[in-house]
Scaffold this motif. Structure first.
Motif, PDB file in Angstrom:
ATOM      1  N   VAL A 168       0.856  -1.356  -0.119  1.00  0.00           N
ATOM      2  CA  VAL A 168       0.067  -0.029   0.076  1.00  0.00           C
ATOM      3  C   VAL A 168       0.938   1.242   0.154  1.00  0.00           C
ATOM      4  O   VAL A 168       1.583   1.467   0.901  1.00  0.00           O
ATOM      5  N   SER A 169       0.637   2.186  -1.084  1.00  0.00           N
ATOM      6  CA  SER A 169       1.698   3.164  -1.147  1.00  0.00           C
ATOM      7  C   SER A 169       1.310   4.385  -0.057  1.00  0.00           C
ATOM      8  O   SER A 169       0.075   4.478  -0.256  1.00  0.00           O
ATOM      9  N   GLY A 170       1.883   5.054   0.598  1.00  0.00           N
ATOM     10  CA  GLY A 170       1.872   5.989   1.516  1.00  0.00           C
ATOM     11  C   GLY A 170       1.228   7.368   0.639  1.00  0.00           C
ATOM     12  O   GLY A 170       0.641   8.000   1.043  1.00  0.00           O
ATOM     13  N   LYS A 171       1.594   7.479  -0.728  1.00  0.00           N
ATOM     14  CA  LYS A 171       1.281   8.508  -1.511  1.00  0.00           C
ATOM     15  C   LYS A 171      -0.022   8.427  -2.143  1.00  0.00           C
ATOM     16  O   LYS A 171      -0.953   9.490  -1.971  1.00  0.00           O
ATOM     17  N   THR A 172      -0.392   7.183  -3.011  1.00  0.00           N
ATOM     18  CA  THR A 172      -1.756   6.932  -3.652  1.00  0.00           C
ATOM     19  C   THR A 172      -2.706   6.091  -2.729  1.00  0.00           C
ATOM     20  O   THR A 172      -3.969   6.140  -3.146  1.00  0.00           O
ATOM     21  N   ARG A 173      -2.272   5.631  -1.728  1.00  0.00           N
ATOM     22  CA  ARG A 173      -3.205   4.650  -0.827  1.00  0.00           C
ATOM     23  C   ARG A 173      -3.704   3.510  -1.697  1.00  0.00           C
ATOM     24  O   ARG A 173      -4.793   3.125  -1.578  1.00  0.00           O
ATOM     25  N   GLN A 174      -2.810   3.227  -2.555  1.00  0.00           N
ATOM     26  CA  GLN A 174      -3.171   2.201  -3.567  1.00  0.00           C
ATOM     27  C   GLN A 174      -1.882   1.030  -3.449  1.00  0.00           C
ATOM     28  O   GLN A 174      -0.863   1.180  -3.228  1.00  0.00           O
ATOM     29  N   ASN A 175      -2.292  -0.160  -4.009  1.00  0.00           N
ATOM     30  CA  ASN A 175      -1.352  -1.091  -4.139  1.00  0.00           C
ATOM     31  C   ASN A 175      -0.461  -0.804  -5.172  1.00  0.00           C
ATOM     32  O   ASN A 175      -0.972  -0.830  -6.249  1.00  0.00           O
ATOM     33  N   ALA A 176       0.890  -0.922  -4.754  1.00  0.00           N
ATOM     34  CA  ALA A 176       1.666  -0.612  -6.065  1.00  0.00           C
ATOM     35  C   ALA A 176       3.017  -1.196  -5.522  1.00  0.00           C
ATOM     36  O   ALA A 176       3.473  -1.472  -4.460  1.00  0.00           O
ATOM     37  N   VAL A 177       3.990  -0.848  -6.531  1.00  0.00           N
ATOM     38  CA  VAL A 177       5.390  -1.304  -6.224  1.00  0.00           C
ATOM     39  C   VAL A 177       6.293   0.079  -6.894  1.00  0.00           C
ATOM     40  O   VAL A 177       5.578   0.840  -7.467  1.00  0.00           O
ATOM     41  N   LYS A 178       7.410   0.156  -6.445  1.00  0.00           N
ATOM     42  CA  LYS A 178       8.192   1.490  -6.489  1.00  0.00           C
ATOM     43  C   LYS A 178       9.511   1.036  -7.172  1.00  0.00           C
ATOM     44  O   LYS A 178      10.181   0.364  -6.602  1.00  0.00           O
ATOM     45  N   ALA A 179       9.964   1.914  -8.110  1.00  0.00           N
ATOM     46  CA  ALA A 179      11.293   2.101  -8.684  1.00  0.00           C
ATOM     47  C   ALA A 179      11.900   3.192  -8.514  1.00  0.00           C
ATOM     48  O   ALA A 179      11.129   4.287  -8.697  1.00  0.00           O
ATOM     49  N   MET A 180      13.276   3.232  -8.279  1.00  0.00           N
ATOM     50  CA  MET A 180      13.885   4.536  -8.538  1.00  0.00           C
ATOM     51  C   MET A 180      14.472   4.801  -9.882  1.00  0.00           C
ATOM     52  O   MET A 180      15.122   3.908 -10.534  1.00  0.00           O
ATOM     53  N   VAL A 181      14.464   5.968 -10.271  1.00  0.00           N
ATOM     54  CA  VAL A 181      14.682   6.243 -11.817  1.00  0.00           C
ATOM     55  C   VAL A 181      15.787   7.375 -11.860  1.00  0.00           C
ATOM     56  O   VAL A 181      15.656   8.189 -10.993  1.00  0.00           O
ATOM     57  N   LEU A 182      16.820   7.060 -12.739  1.00  0.00           N
ATOM     58  CA  LEU A 182      17.761   8.034 -12.632  1.00  0.00           C
ATOM     59  C   LEU A 182      18.237   8.400 -14.083  1.00  0.00           C
ATOM     60  O   LEU A 182      18.430   7.562 -15.036  1.00  0.00           O
ATOM     61  N   THR A 183      18.135   9.699 -14.455  1.00  0.00           N
ATOM     62  CA  THR A 183      18.238  10.227 -15.767  1.00  0.00           C
ATOM     63  C   THR A 183      19.344  11.411 -15.740  1.00  0.00           C
ATOM     64  O   THR A 183      19.793  11.742 -14.662  1.00  0.00           O
ATOM     65  N   ASP A 184      19.810  11.769 -16.925  1.00  0.00           N
ATOM     66  CA  ASP A 184      20.745  12.908 -16.945  1.00  0.00           C
ATOM     67  C   ASP A 184      19.899  14.158 -17.262  1.00  0.00           C
ATOM     68  O   ASP A 184      18.960  14.062 -17.091  1.00  0.00           O
ATOM     69  N   ALA A 185      20.712  15.181 -17.351  1.00  0.00           N
ATOM     70  CA  ALA A 185      20.199  16.566 -17.317  1.00  0.00           C
ATOM     71  C   ALA A 185      19.148  16.501 -18.398  1.00  0.00           C
ATOM     72  O   ALA A 185      18.405  17.547 -18.434  1.00  0.00           O
ATOM     73  N   GLU A 186      19.376  16.034 -19.470  1.00  0.00           N
ATOM     74  CA  GLU A 186      18.510  15.964 -20.665  1.00  0.00           C
ATOM     75  C   GLU A 186      17.306  15.022 -20.676  1.00  0.00           C
ATOM     76  O   GLU A 186      16.484  15.058 -21.582  1.00  0.00           O
ATOM     77  N   GLY A 187      17.490  14.198 -19.573  1.00  0.00           N
ATOM     78  CA  GLY A 187      16.013  13.259 -19.304  1.00  0.00           C
ATOM     79  C   GLY A 187      16.262  11.948 -19.808  1.00  0.00           C
ATOM     80  O   GLY A 187      15.282  11.021 -20.175  1.00  0.00           O
ATOM     81  N   ARG A 188      17.665  11.854 -20.545  1.00  0.00           N
ATOM     82  CA  ARG A 188      17.824  10.309 -20.988  1.00  0.00           C
ATOM     83  C   ARG A 188      18.028   9.198 -19.852  1.00  0.00           C
ATOM     84  O   ARG A 188      18.471   9.537 -18.814  1.00  0.00           O
ATOM     85  N   MET A 189      17.216   8.312 -20.044  1.00  0.00           N
ATOM     86  CA  MET A 189      17.113   7.221 -19.006  1.00  0.00           C
ATOM     87  C   MET A 189      18.762   6.705 -19.138  1.00  0.00           C
ATOM     88  O   MET A 189      19.512   6.060 -19.907  1.00  0.00           O
ATOM     89  N   LEU A 190      19.058   6.390 -17.744  1.00  0.00           N
ATOM     90  CA  LEU A 190      20.381   6.128 -17.372  1.00  0.00           C
ATOM     91  C   LEU A 190      20.346   4.742 -16.249  1.00  0.00           C
ATOM     92  O   LEU A 190      21.176   3.846 -16.499  1.00  0.00           O
ATOM     93  N   PHE A 191      19.343   4.748 -15.579  1.00  0.00           N
ATOM     94  CA  PHE A 191      19.078   3.323 -14.589  1.00  0.00           C
ATOM     95  C   PHE A 191      17.654   3.695 -14.136  1.00  0.00           C
ATOM     96  O   PHE A 191      16.942   4.609 -13.882  1.00  0.00           O
TER      97      PHE A 191
END
Length: 322
Positions: A168-191
C-alpha cells in the motif's frame, strides 16, 4: 499506413504480422533499426539458453528430434515487445501469431529476462547496468543526474498474507510497487532499479541501493532530487541537491515567501527532465498497471528502461523518430 482491410489481412498471416510490427513505430515504440539490433543481440543468448534447457533435462530421444516448433525467435521477441508496449493480452497475441496462448506466455517469460539484463544503452560502446556504473559515468565528466521514484499499480495480495499491507503506497493509498529512476540533465534514461513494495519511502530505497555510499566514495557530482530525498545531501557531502528547506512554518515574512518560492521553482525547473523520462516509461502500458505476478515487475521495468534508452540513443545517433 496500410488500409483497414489490409491490416486485417496482415494480422491473419504470420509473416505479414511480423512485417507490420517491425515497420510500424506505434506498435512497439521502437524503430526497425533498434529491433534489428535487438534480434542480433538477444537471438544468440536465447538460442544458447534454449539449447542448455534441451540438454539439461533427461531425454529418451536426441536433441533436435521430434516435432519442430513454428514459433521462431523473431516472433517471440516481437510478441514480448508488443506485450510490454501495449499490455496486449496473451490470447490476442496468440491469435496474431497463430500459436497457443501457452506458447506466448512461455516465450515472453524467456525473452523478458534477457531484455532486463541489457541495461541502459547510452552510446554504441557505453552500456550502464548497475548504479555504480551510472555514478562512474556521471562523475567522469561532472555531469548532472536526476533521481525520482515512480509507482506502478499492482494487484492486491491475497487476504491473510503477512506482507499484504507492504504494497500500500503512502502517497496514492493504492497497492503498488516502486522503482527509482535516474536520468541525466536532458532526461535520457540511465538507470531503473528493481522494484520495492509501495510502502517503501523514496529515500529508503535509495539507501538500500547504496546510492549514498557510492556518491561519498566517488567523484564530486550533482544529483537533483525532490523533497522525498531530503537528508541525503548531508550524507553525501552536498552531492544530492533537494528543494530548499522551509524555515518558517507559519507567519513567514512576505520577502521570505517570495524568495522561497523562487528557489523552489528554480529547482523544479532543473529536475523536471526526470519527470519527462518517467512519462516516456509510462508510455509502455506494462508500467501503467500490472495485473500479473508482482515478482515479474523488476524484469518488466528494467526491460522497458533498457528499450527506451536504446531508442533514445538511436534517435540521437541516426536522427530516428523518438
Amino acid at each position: 499506413m496500410a488500409p483497414p482491410g489490409r491490416l486485417v489481412e496482415l494480422c491473419m498471416m504470420g509473416a505479414g504480422t511480423r512485417e507490420l510490427i517491425v515497420a510500424e513505430y506505434r506498435i512497439t515504440g521502437l524503430s526497425p533499426v533498434v529491433i534489428a539490433e535487438l534480434i542480433a543481440e538477444i537471438g544468440p543468448l536465447w538460442h544458447e539458453r534454449h539449447q542448455a534447457r534441451l540438454t539439461a533435462r533427461p531425454r529418451k530421444r536426441a536433441v533436435g528430434a521430434g516435432a519442430k516448433h513454428q514459433f521462431v525467435f523473431v516472433d517471440r521477441l516481437l510478441a514480448t515487445l508488443v506485450s510490454l508496449r501495449h499490455g496486449t493480452t496473451h490470447d490476442v497475441l496468440a491469435c496474431w501469431f497463430g500459436v497457443n496462448r501457452s506458447a506466448i506466455t512461455r516465450a515472453i517469460g524467456e525473452v523478458r529476462p534477457l531484455l532486463a539484463l541489457r541495461g541502459c544503452i547510452i552510446a554504441p560502446d557505453v552500456r550502464l547496468r548497475t548504479l555504480a556504473e551510472v555514478v562512474e559515468y556521471l562523475g567522469a565528466d561532472g555531469r548532472t543526474g536526476i533521481i525520482d521514484g515512480t509507482e506502478i499499480r499492482v494487484r492486491r495480495p491475497a487476504a491473510g498474507r503477512k506482507d499484504r499491507d507492504r504494497f500500500v503506497s503512502g502517497k496514492t493509498r493504492q497497492n503498488a510497487v516502486k522503482a527509482m529512476v535516474l536520468t541525466d540533465a536532458e532526461g535520457r534514461m540511465l538507470f531503473c532499479s528493481p522494484v520495492r513494495p509501495g510502502s517503501c519511502a523514496d529515500i529508503t530505497q535509495a539507501r538500500q541501493l547504496g546510492l549514498a555510499q557510492l556518491l561519498v566514495d566517488g567523484p564530486f557530482m550533482e544529483i537533483l532530487a525532490d523533497a522525498g530525498y531530503q537528508g541525503m545531501g548531508a550524507q553525501t557531502g552536498g552531492r544530492v541537491v533537494t528543494p530548499p528547506h522551509r524555515k518558517f512554518k507559519k507567519n513567514a515574512p512576505a520577502w521570505y515567501e517570495e524568495r522561497h518560492e523562487l528557489q523552489r521553482k528554480a529547482h523544479s525547473s532543473r529536475r523536471i527532465r526526470v519527470e519527462h523520462g518517467i512519462a516516456h516509461l509510462k508510455n509502455w502500458r506494462a508500467l501503467t498497471r500490472h495485473l500479473g505476478r508482482r515478482e515479474h515487475m523488476s524484469d518488466i521495468v528494467q526491460a522497458v528502461a533498457g528499450l527506451l534508452s536504446h531508442q533514445q540513443t538511436a534517435t540521437l545517433d541516426h536522427g530516428l523518430r523518438d
